[in-house]
Scaffold this active site. Structure first.
Site, mmCIF file in Angstrom:
data_model
loop_
_atom_site.group_PDB
_atom_site.id
_atom_site.type_symbol
_atom_site.label_atom_id
_atom_site.label_comp_id
_atom_site.label_asym_id
_atom_site.label_seq_id
_atom_site.Cartn_x
_atom_site.Cartn_y
_atom_site.Cartn_z
ATOM 1 C CG HIS A 77 10.847 56.778 -54.832
ATOM 2 N ND1 HIS A 77 11.963 56.230 -54.258
ATOM 3 C CD2 HIS A 77 10.839 56.353 -56.125
ATOM 4 C CE1 HIS A 77 12.615 55.508 -55.160
ATOM 5 N NE2 HIS A 77 11.951 55.571 -56.301
ATOM 6 C CB THR A 78 5.753 61.904 -53.986
ATOM 7 O OG1 THR A 78 4.642 62.350 -53.226
ATOM 8 C CG2 THR A 78 5.525 62.251 -55.440
ATOM 9 C CG ASP B 223 3.533 59.769 -49.747
ATOM 10 O OD1 ASP B 223 3.296 59.638 -48.531
ATOM 11 O OD2 ASP B 223 3.301 60.824 -50.375
ATOM 12 C CB THR C 58 -0.674 62.044 -50.660
ATOM 13 O OG1 THR C 58 0.720 62.419 -50.732
ATOM 14 C CG2 THR C 58 -1.382 62.900 -49.625
ATOM 15 N NE ARG D 276 10.964 51.592 -60.562
ATOM 16 C CZ ARG D 276 10.991 50.265 -60.709
ATOM 17 N NH1 ARG D 276 10.004 49.654 -61.347
ATOM 18 N NH2 ARG D 276 11.977 49.552 -60.207
ATOM 19 C CG HIS E 243 14.102 51.985 -64.477
ATOM 20 N ND1 HIS E 243 14.404 50.747 -63.946
ATOM 21 C CD2 HIS E 243 13.839 52.789 -63.411
ATOM 22 C CE1 HIS E 243 14.314 50.798 -62.621
ATOM 23 N NE2 HIS E 243 13.967 52.023 -62.280
ATOM 24 C CG ASP E 244 14.586 54.967 -72.339
ATOM 25 O OD1 ASP E 244 15.221 54.012 -72.843
ATOM 26 O OD2 ASP E 244 14.290 55.988 -72.977
ATOM 27 C CG ASP F 102 2.056 65.029 -52.195
ATOM 28 O OD1 ASP F 102 3.051 64.312 -51.953
ATOM 29 O OD2 ASP F 102 0.906 64.727 -51.841
#
Length: 333
Positions: free
Chosen positions: A196-197, A249, A252, A65, A69-70, A257
């Site tokens: 976002h997994t 998630d 998992t 992240r 965000h950079d 994944d």
């Protein structure tokens, strides 16, 4: 799932499309950029990330992240790492970042070790890029060769961080617009959303998703949605408990994944912005990609490599631009 030979062929094709170098807006990034000046650079980054992830698996999502965000604020130039100083307010205080971004101490440790091995050689921007790659690979995701040679910015931009970073409550239209401003298309949006997994979010970030009536109506046909929403409501009431965490998630949470896309199709995406990919896709093209990734993890992995390389090329500083910071939190002068 075991990564198949087909996946590796796709990744090789992606790299060949990019060649052994890739043009950014301000210069050239190269494979093996530090081969002569700091041959152990990638190994030092990898070992530090591995140690950090072993201690706290959630830090993998945090480092990925940080790279995102950079790059979305003034380009991939390490500006997100700068602390506030005289005349400059840190991007860490922006709405999408405050009390949210973490992993800075891991970057500090990597930079310290690199300065010991190769003083004033490896940029903080490149460290972020390498750490993101290693975080994905260590949690079961794809591995890829990283184009390097970024230099560090001399400033941060709080205003740009507030303006250009997507929020957890962004609509699909807003997401597409913000990605387009960075030279990324809707395909990149769907692919990079797969990050976002891994990781988790605070109650304040997903409250709109579970109390928004229009979103509820959109998912009436998914019988699991109502149950999942009630579970989330028990974690996050309409007011209070803003800092209560839950995994992005639930299936998992610590692995990279394709379950993120399966979750979306079952109405179990955590953030409003996640669910908007299918709930607000009136043309049907985005949801086709979601279905494809849900059905084929290798396809998702190959697409992710392509999109994150593309993202890592946004407005890079090279040559004599910027500087190589000695401490990622402060400019040198």
């Amino acid at each position: 799932m075991e990564i198949t030979r087909t996946f590796f062929l796709i990744v090789i094709l992606v790299l060949l499309m990019h060649g052994t170098k890739t043009l950014g807006d301000d210069g050239v990034l190269l494979l093996d950029y530090y081969k002569e000046t700091c041959p152990l650079a990638e190994e030092i980054v990898r070992r530090n990330v591995e140690n950090a992830v072993l201690k706290d698996p959630l830090v993998a999502a945090s480092l990925l992240r940080l790279h995102f965000h950079d790059c979305f604020v003034t380009g991939c130039d390490g500006s997100v790492l700068l602390d506030s100083s005289e005349g400059m307010v840190s991007e860490k205080h922006a709405g999408p970042n405050i009390n949210s971004l973490r992993g800075f101490e891991v970057i500090d440790r990597i930079k310290y070790n690199l300065e010991e091995a190769c003083p004033c050689t490896v940029s903080c921007a490149d460290i972020l890029t390498l750490a993101a790659r290693d975080s994905v690979a260590l949690r079961g995701g794809p591995n890829w060769r990283v184009f390097l040679g970024r230099r560090d910015s001399l400033k941060a931009s709080l205003d740009d961080a507030n303006q250009y970073l997507p929020s957890p409550n962004s609509s699909l239209e807003t997401l597409i617009t913000k990605f387009k401003l960075q030279g990324l298309d809707s395909g990149d949006l769907v692919t990079l959303s797969g990050s976002h997994t891994m990781g988790r979010a605070r109650c304040v970030s997903f409250r709109k998703r579970i109390y928004d009536i229009s979103m509820e109506e959109r998912y009436d046909k998914y019988k699991r949605y109502t149950t999942f929403r009630k579970i989330l409501q028990s974690i996050c009431p309409k007011s209070g408990r803003d800092n209560q965490f839950t995994p992005l998630d639930h299936t998992t949470p610590a692995r990279f994944d394709n379950h993120y896309y399966v979750n979306l199709l079952e109405g179990r995406g955590l953030l409003f912005s996640d669910n908007s990919l299918v709930a607000q896709d009136h043309e049907g093209e985005i949801i086709k990609q979601v279905w494809a990734f849900a059905a084929d993890q290798d396809l998702f992995f190959a697409s992710f490599v392509n999109s994150i390389i593309k993202m890592g090329n946004i407005n890079v500083l090279t040559g004599q631009e910027g500087e190589i910071r000695k401490n990622c939190r402060f400019i040198n002068t």
